[in-house]
Structure formats: C-alpha cells, structure tokens
Scaffold this active site. Sequence first.
Site, PDB file in Angstrom:
ATOM      1  CG  ASN A 103      -2.023  43.155  -2.348  1.00 54.97           C
ATOM      2  OD1 ASN A 103      -2.341  42.854  -1.199  1.00 54.97           O
ATOM      3  ND2 ASN A 103      -0.778  43.137  -2.793  1.00 54.97           N
ATOM      4  CE1 TYR A 154      -3.846   2.323   0.917  1.00 53.38           C
ATOM      5  CE2 TYR A 154      -2.451   3.078   2.721  1.00 53.38           C
ATOM      6  CZ  TYR A 154      -3.576   3.223   1.938  1.00 53.38           C
ATOM      7  OH  TYR A 154      -4.443   4.268   2.179  1.00 53.38           O
ATOM      8  CB  SER A 155       3.662   2.528   2.089  1.00 52.53           C
ATOM      9  OG  SER A 155       4.241   1.285   2.300  1.00 52.53           O
ATOM     10  CD  GLN A 190     -10.467  46.917 -48.776  1.00 50.91           C
ATOM     11  OE1 GLN A 190     -10.727  46.958 -47.593  1.00 50.91           O
ATOM     12  NE2 GLN A 190     -11.380  47.100 -49.713  1.00 50.91           N
ATOM     13  CG  HIS A 241      -3.188  48.390  -2.463  1.00 51.03           C
ATOM     14  ND1 HIS A 241      -2.029  49.119  -2.405  1.00 51.03           N
ATOM     15  CD2 HIS A 241      -2.903  47.305  -3.218  1.00 51.03           C
ATOM     16  CE1 HIS A 241      -1.086  48.509  -3.117  1.00 51.03           C
ATOM     17  NE2 HIS A 241      -1.599  47.406  -3.612  1.00 51.03           N
ATOM     18  N   GLY A 295       8.358  46.242  -9.197  1.00 49.80           N
ATOM     19  CA  GLY A 295       9.552  47.084  -9.227  1.00 49.80           C
ATOM     20  C   GLY A 295       9.475  48.193 -10.257  1.00 49.80           C
ATOM     21  CB  ALA A 319       0.223   1.449  -4.481  1.00 52.43           C
ATOM     22  CE  LYS A 320      -3.744   5.458  -0.910  1.00 52.66           C
ATOM     23  NZ  LYS A 320      -4.770   5.884  -1.896  1.00 52.66           N
TER      24      LYS A 320
END
Length: 733
Positions: free
Chosen positions: A510, A162-163, A721, A513, A405, A165-166
Amino acid sequence: MSLSFEGRVVLVTGAGGGLGKAYALAFAERGASVVVNDLGGDIKGGGKSSAAADKVVEEIKAKGGKAVANYDSVEDGEKLIQTALDAFGRIDIVINNAGILRDRSFARTSDMDWDLIHRVHLRGSFLVTRAAWNHMKNQKYGRIIMTTSAAGIYGNFGQANYSAAKLGLLGLANTLAIEGGKYNIHCNTIAPVAGSRLTETVMPPDLLENLKSEYVAPLVLWLSHEDCRDNGSLFEVGAGWVGKLRWERTKGAIVRNKNSHMSPEDVRDKWDKVCDFSDADKINTIGESLQTLVSVLSQVESGEEIGANPTSSVASASGINPEAAVGQKLPPSQFSYSHTQCILYALGVGMSTTDQDSLRFLYENHEEFGCLPTFGVIISQNAMMDGGLSSVPGLNIDFTRVLHGEQYLELYKPLPTSGTLTSHTTVADVLDKGSGAVILLDVHAYNGDELICYNQYSIFVVGAGGFGGKRSSDKARTPVPPPQRAPDAVVIESTTRDQAALYRLSGDWNPLHIDPSFAAMGGFKEPILHGLCSFGFAARHVLKRYAENDPSRFKAIKVRFVKPVLPGQSLQTEMWKEGNRIHLQCKVKETGAVVLAGAYVDLHPASGAAVESLQTGGLQSELVFAEIGRRIKDMGAELVRKVNAVFGWEITKDGQSASQWTIDLRTGSGSVHKGPYSGKVDVTFTVSDEDFIQVVQGKLNPQQAFFSGKLKIRGNIMLSQKLEVILKDHAKL
Ligand code: NAI
C-alpha cells in the site's frame, strides 16, 4: 511493472479487422498466444473468407508473436475454443468482439434482421464463452470480455435489433461475473467507440480517423490481466478515455397502505418522489434490490407512514448485505516462502543484530533458527489485500475507505521457516457499527492437511454502516482491556525512519506507507507505519520479556489498531502478566498517544518451570496430560478428524502401575481424562513416568524406547505414529 501476458492464451473473435485486430496485435505484443478468429464476411453478416484472419496472424508472426487463425463463425463456439486448445493447450482469455450490423427503423425490421443480429452477437458470445467455461473453471482462472454498445445502453434510432442484443450481453456478463467469481473467472463488459467499417456509415471521416482502435485495446488488456480485480463491471471507452458505469435508483416511495387497495392514483400522487434522483442509491446486487422489497413489506405491515423511505435503501447505499456475505468463502490462496522472507520480516518489525538474542530469527544457520510467530499474519495477508473480497456478494464496498481495525492470530504449531501454505478464508461475520461496517475474515492456513495458524482480520469500512445489522458477534475475537494497575514491565524501542520502507517488502505494498503524495490524499502529513509492523514490535517485546524469545511459547495475539505511528517514532510497550496471558498496550513515546489497545499475547507455559514444579512430588506425566488436554481443547475437532482413535496409557512408577490416562480422539471434539476408557481402546502404551517425560521432551526416541522394552505397546501399533502429532508437536514441554 509492465503488464505481461506471457503464457496466456487469448481468443479474440472477429479479429480480422477493426477493434478485434487491435486487441489481437496488442495481446501478441505482450507475449500472449493469440487465436485470431474471423469469419471474413461483410458487415451485414453475408459472405465468408479466410483472408482477414490470415493477414492479422501474418502481421503478428512477422513481429515475432504467437498466433493461429480460425475462420469459423462464433456460432460454432466449440470450434474456436478447440483451435486454442489444439494450438496452445489452454484458454485463459476470451474477447467476444465479433459483430455485424443490420440497421433498420423498427417498423421495417424483419425476422431475419432481428435473428441474425442476435445469433452473431448474443448467441455467438454465449456459445464461445460456454465452450471456454469449464476449462477456465478447472484451471481457476479466466478473463472474459463482452462487447456491448452505447446503442444498447442508451438506445439509438434504427438499431432496435442491435441494441437489444447488445444489452443482452451485459445481462449475460452480470450473471457470469457472479457464477465465475469463486473460480477466479472475471467477466466485464465494454462499450467501445472507434472508427471501423461498422461506424464509417454513421460518423464523419475526420472523427473516425481520430477514434483509433488502439485507444480501446489498452482497457481490454487491463481487464484481461490477472492483476485486475474488477468483475461484473461496465465501461465506456474511446478516444483515449475510459469511464465506468453503474446503476442508480431513486429512494422511491411506498405507495401502498396496509388495509387499502393500491391504485394508479397512489402511484401518480407519489410520482415526484418515485422519480427524485437526489440522494439516489447505488444498487449493486440483486440481493440489495430484493432487500428493499422485504423491508417495504414489513413497513407496510407495521403500518408505517406511507411514503417513508425503506430503511434498506440505507443498506443499499452502503452496499452491504450480511445475509449474502456471511459464510462466503474466498478463493484459497497460496503463500510460498523461504528463510529469506522470515528474516526480512524479522528486520521489518525491528529485529536487529545489536541484540544477540535476535540472531535466532536473523541467521538461517543459527542452531535455533526460527520464524517470528507474528509472521503468521503475512502468510494469509492476501485475504485482506486482493484475495477476492471485492467479488463477494453483499460486500459492495468502497475499497479506498477500508481500514485494518483489529487482528487476532493463533498458531497451532511453530511456523515452518519455509514452505507453501494454503489459506482458506471465510467471511465470518459483518457488523454494523453505525459509522462504518466491520467485516470479520477468518483465515485458516494449512501446510498440506495440517492446520498451522488461524488469523481473524477485522476490516473497518468507513461510512458503510447504518444497514440495520447487528453490532457485535460471537465469532469476534474481542480486545481485552489491561488490568487497572501500573504495568508490570515497559519496553521502549525506536522505529527507524525506514521502518515502513523495510516492512512493506514483506508484501504490504500500500503506497500509504511510502508515497508522500498518496499519504497526503489520505490526510496524513507523511507516510505512516503499517499497523501490523507496530503489532510485530509489540509481540517481540512480549516474547523477549516473558518467553525468553522462544517462538514455541507463543500461542496467540490480539490487538486493536487505534492510531497511526510515523516511521522514526518510538514505541512504548506496556505489559501486564496475568498467568499465561500478557496484556499489552502500545503508545508512541513522543506523543503519549495509544496506538495499540485492548491487546494481549497468550503464551504456552514454560517447559522448565512446568517440569521443575513437578520435581517436588507426584507424577511428572500428570502435567503433560493436563497440557495435552488444553491443546486438544484448542484444536480437538481437527485432531479427531485426522487421528480418529482412542489411546490408553499406563504410567508406572518404580515398577508399579501409578496412573491410567485416556486420550480420546474418536468422539466429539476429543478429550483427555484420568482413568481407563469404558469403550474400545485402539492402542495402549505402558511406560514409566520418567521415560514418558524423556520421550515428550525429545530426549528419548520412542522407537528406541519400544525396542529397548521401556515402552510397551498393545493393540494397533500403527496408530502410535499418529500420536506423534500430539506428543512431538503438541506436548513439547
Ligand atoms: P468490424 O466490422 O471492423 O469488426 C467485426 C469483425 O467481426 C469483422 O472482422 C467481421 O468479419 C467479424 N465477424 C462478423 N460476424 C462474425 C461471425 N459470425 N463470426 C466470426 N467473426 C465475425 O467492427 P468493429 O467496429 O471493430 O466492432 C467490433 C465490436 O465492437 C462489435 O461487436 C461491435 O458491435 C462493437 N462496437 C463497435 C463500436 C465502434 O464504434 N466501432 C461501437 C459499439 C460497439
């Protein structure tokens, strides 16, 4: 705002009970259409029944939700996705949750114990996700959850199969996150803990009772929502707690000398250093990991002292790898707006009806109604906000330490007052400024095929420097200091106490402000004004002082943000005129502090002045061609791609041929020159100097001129054109 899943289609595997059921109910409650998959077997993978899935579907429907059942095994991945497509027409979210257990001590683990676990957990998640992948890719949206386990992360007695595959699922998710990022497919992994039939044999009943699946589901929903930017992350979750995990690596030690053999003793002797986790690096990408090795090779080669820390460990610490990041493209983003946003923005940067001149930006029925040129930064701001920067490889940065910046904006034509523009963002360069890193983002915004404007956002990441990168870039639009003399003009204008509250409605949400406690966390005594708001003020001051508020005169602006401004303070814009460039500097009047530095606005020459100066003699058309030449220089390649033709001009004066011009939009990046063309000209126009000026000033309609015989056209008449692009929009004198 609450998170809605209205319109989204979710597949939850193994949703007949336990965690999966809680996910399915929670998604349905928030408007999603849910495919409830469950094979209905026992916990070891035996048996089969439709009852489990049916019961959950009934429960969802009874509450007014949308759901269908699917009884296939996850090993039939295609069938599960087909159910979603048949029932709801799409698939947006896949929660890989189905699972079984076959716990054995390692020595007693049979082939069957190993294979079955891998087939259901790892192969099942692979097959289901692969079946959904192309649908997500095509629709440029997808959210995938993999379910790992603490047993995989830390190991657990009796769970070797199991571990393995997990944790395999975590590896799968890491790669899907990288491959899917550019299609807006995010894949994250959770290690949940909850009372279920899988855990009832290993945990005491009292504890199980309190570890409810409902305490896990909210994380799964958040990770599955379009607002969540995390991709390739791992979380532990349970009991109402969520934590995020990442890798840490010691600085390590070089244990090899250039001219000697590397021995086990060399490793032993450096063992403490190899294993010392103090000052460890957080490695985020395989690029960062490999970079260390490359740097080690060069250090060993140059004979640097053994045991020295590889310099790239610093790079790893900062999470920046320019090689991986530069040239990366963010997913294109669209911005739709109407005159409302243009007006709201104008108010946000201080326009007011107290100034009669401002009405052309504040009143949609004004005969000259137009959009402030600096609105161009709003169109593409998504690139800086949440446009996918966090998923760019080589840019693993702390987004709470990001500052804006510098900013450069150039318009190729006046901004439309409404429409839908698409922004294409590229990481143009990444610079190492020591105290921080600078990320240059180039964003081109298009209206259909037509390039409207170009932004360069310079993003400063505090503390992310020192990765050994270059300090400057030829891609950077650099600030230019003003002339040494006293300013030619100064404008002082107060911002209002609510300036930031108003400006943020243009899309910069944000909390810095507006929210005092958030501002305090950032070390500010109160919420600060957006740098781009002061930027808008300064640009307005130039436009009014030097361009009669005519937005079509605006060409470009560059500023460096130096210090914050508080709402209510007064901005003092100092300006120096040098030809068509207006240098500027902005101060807070109350403190004298410079807030915008190295700034300038480039203007197009004034039409009146240009034409007037011609009245004195010579041909008026000369100036028009000169101006066309300048503009072709700016966006020639784009025009060559679009137009791909050569135009000849015969300008007459008093019935005599007075000059010849060629506009070459077929070769290189385009050019304009006086005289005939040596190769094939696609179309030639003959027109008098006076009529030519009438046409470019929009006073004489070219069709009318043609039919009245004032304008003669030889060659491919259809191409004329295309020339309108330059004459109408680019030589608006
Ligand atoms: P559960 O046994 O209540 O739910 C699993 C569901 O998957 C069952 O309804 C089962 O019928 C279904 N299933 C099994 N094989 C299937 C297949 N081949 N195709 C379709 N459906 C299938 O277990 P629980 O606890 O809700 O587990 C959900 C997931 O969470 C599993 O992947 C498990 O490994 C994982 N997990 C759970 C933990 C916990 O504390 N409950 C701890 C760590 C991981």
